[in-house]
Design an enzyme around this catalytic site. Structure first.
Site, PDB file in Angstrom:
ATOM      1  N   ILE A  95      16.285 -42.697  72.458  1.00  0.00           N
ATOM      2  CA  ILE A  95      16.086 -42.077  71.156  1.00  0.00           C
ATOM      3  C   ILE A  95      17.432 -41.901  70.443  1.00  0.00           C
ATOM      4  CG2 ILE A  95      15.107 -40.127  69.916  1.00  0.00           C
ATOM      5  CD1 ILE A  95      13.113 -41.924  71.567  1.00  0.00           C
ATOM      6  N   THR A  96      17.622 -42.681  69.381  1.00  0.00           N
ATOM      7  CA  THR A  96      18.852 -42.581  68.586  1.00  0.00           C
ATOM      8  C   THR A  96      18.880 -41.251  67.853  1.00  0.00           C
ATOM      9  OG1 THR A  96      18.900 -44.977  68.304  1.00  0.00           O
ATOM     10  CG2 THR A  96      20.211 -43.675  66.775  1.00  0.00           C
TER      11      THR A  96
ATOM     12  N   ALA B 240      -6.580 -46.245  71.840  1.00  0.00           N
ATOM     13  CA  ALA B 240      -5.156 -45.941  71.722  1.00  0.00           C
ATOM     14  C   ALA B 240      -4.714 -45.843  70.272  1.00  0.00           C
ATOM     15  CB  ALA B 240      -4.343 -47.013  72.454  1.00  0.00           C
TER      16      ALA B 240
ATOM     17  N   GLU C 109      11.638 -50.141  58.472  1.00  0.00           N
ATOM     18  CA  GLU C 109      12.660 -50.160  59.523  1.00  0.00           C
ATOM     19  C   GLU C 109      13.155 -51.572  59.787  1.00  0.00           C
ATOM     20  OE1 GLU C 109      12.946 -49.156  64.318  1.00  0.00           O
ATOM     21  OE2 GLU C 109      11.541 -48.043  63.050  1.00  0.00           O
TER      22      GLU C 109
ATOM     23  N   GLY D 108      39.230 -66.690  70.823  1.00  0.00           N
ATOM     24  CA  GLY D 108      39.834 -66.988  72.117  1.00  0.00           C
ATOM     25  C   GLY D 108      39.925 -65.761  73.000  1.00  0.00           C
TER      26      GLY D 108
ATOM     27  N   GLY E 192      13.605 -51.975  67.472  1.00  0.00           N
ATOM     28  CA  GLY E 192      12.817 -52.077  66.251  1.00  0.00           C
ATOM     29  C   GLY E 192      11.764 -53.164  66.280  1.00  0.00           C
TER      30      GLY E 192
END
Length: 393
Positions: free
Chosen positions: A172-173, A193, A258, A355, A379
């Site tokens: 969870i951000t 559901a 989002e 490099g 997301g």
């Protein structure tokens, strides 16, 4: 005669006809903020693992947290094109942990409050959300449920006066430092559901709710990410966000915004990597000449620049169509899949041309490459997005 592209022509491109002057003003404002107030300090935030609250309040005071919200809450009531500009410029910062901290608050979490909240809920929370005094997080993902939202197991058991939440949320951000959480739970485990998920507003400090642990990530180091634990956490009836049993549809609806935002952010990240690499290959010499003189390098960067521009225009056009009320689910799914893969391809190629320097911690391209990896996962994983596209072909 050898025709060589002008390096300047590979950098972010012409102004788009989709934008109005106010969008370009916003772009300049965000870019100036990034240059003056993010880049000089963001390394310290990478080490700390979060963006200081004072910085987020500063973003609020500049109007960045109210771009899409009404003036009544302190916002500027702009449209999806403004959101795309904002996300792209934060992506160009080269510090994607900072970008995602802000974007989760503005475009992934607080939108649930604005879109589904009651008038009392919005009156209580939206002014602080816009000012940056209240930071938000959205808690949907669980150990066994990521892109598959229907698979969540956190439960909301009805009791007198409200519900009792039990379960664990993961990845969870803003999870550690948020003040307000939009939490998805199954309020009717006996139903289908898609019709059993309800969203709840949970405040930090509520009994039975705690941050289980802060998570140590591969990238996005300056965004805090947490495991959240609910153990007999009572929330009152007034904490329901939207209609009971309609949370799945609210989550699916907001995924559109989002995913568009994440696509714009990925475009900004890609462009920043190209800009850095062009500067590097024009000055770094090998075998007696700048790397830019090598045809293979020029052509690879030219192709990456072309793909970045193509993604940019798809993002812009889709945002424009969204402002007109058009159905863009297919295009948004394309954006999330295409841009998430593109940014990883760009980072891989750009790091290669740096490099050994690009492999060292402390180089911007090394950090950016780590940050980009999650763009094809979070997301909506690429594979899930491609299935969404396939349904609509």
């Amino acid at each position: 005669m050898t025709i060589r592209p002008n390096p300047a022509e590979l950098t972010a491109g012409a102004r788009s006809p989709f934008f109005e002057p106010e969008h370009e003003m916003l772009r300049e404002q965000v870019r100036r903020f990034v240059d003056e107030e993010v880049k000089p300090h963001a390394e310290a935030w990478e080490e700390a693992g979060f963006v200081p609250r004072a910085v987020l309040r500063r973003m609020g005071s500049l109007g960045f947290f109210g771009i899409r919200y009404p003036e009544a809450f302190g916002g500027s009531a702009m449209n999806a094109l403004a959101t795309v500009v904002y996300a792209e410029e934060l992506g160009r910062s080269t510090y994607s942990g900072v970008a995602i901290t802000a974007l989760v608050h503005t475009d992934m979490a607080s939108v649930h409050v604005f879109n589904a909240g009651t008038e009392p809920q919005k009156a209580k929370w939206m002014p602080g959300i816009v000012s940056g005094d209240v930071i938000t997080a959205v808690a949907v993902t669980e150990p066994d449920a990521g892109s598959d939202v229907k698979g969540i197991r956190t439960t909301a058991r009805r009791v007198d006066g409200g519900f009792v939440l039990n379960g664990t949320k993961l990845y969870i951000t803003n999870g550690v430092h948020a003040d307000l959480y939009c939490v998805a739970a199954k309020s009717d485990t006996g139903g289908p559901a898609s019709k059993s998920v309800t969203m709840f507003l949970v405040e930090k400090g509520m009994p039975g709710f705690r941050v289980g642990r802060a998570l140590d990530k591969h990238g996005w180091r300056s965004s805090d990410t947490a495991e959240l634990v609910f153990e007999d956490c009572f929330v009152p009836e007034s904490a329901i966000l939207g209609e009971e049993g309609r949370g799945f549809y609210a989550i699916m609806k907001n995924f559109q915004n989002e995913r568009l935002v994440l696509g714009a952010m990925a475009v900004g990240e890609s462009q920043a990597a190209l800009d850095l690499t062009l500067d590097y290959v024009k000055t770094r010499k090998a075998f007696g000449a700048p790397l830019w003189d090598k045809q293979a390098i020029r052509q690879k960067l030219s192709l990456l620049a072309a793909r970045t521009e193509a993604c940019r225009q798809l993002v812009y056009a889709t945002a424009w169509r969204e402002t007109r009320g058009e159905e863009v689910t297919r295009e948004v799914s394309m954006i999330k899949a295409l841009c998430g893969e593109l940014v990883n391809e760009v980072m891989y190629g750009c790091l290669q041309f740096h490099g050994g320097f690009g492999f060292m911690r402390g180089s911007a391209i090394e950090r950016m490459t780590r940050d980009a990896r999650v763009q094809s996962i979070g997301g909506g994983a690429t594979e899930v997005m491609l299935e969404e596209v396939a349904k609509r072909l």
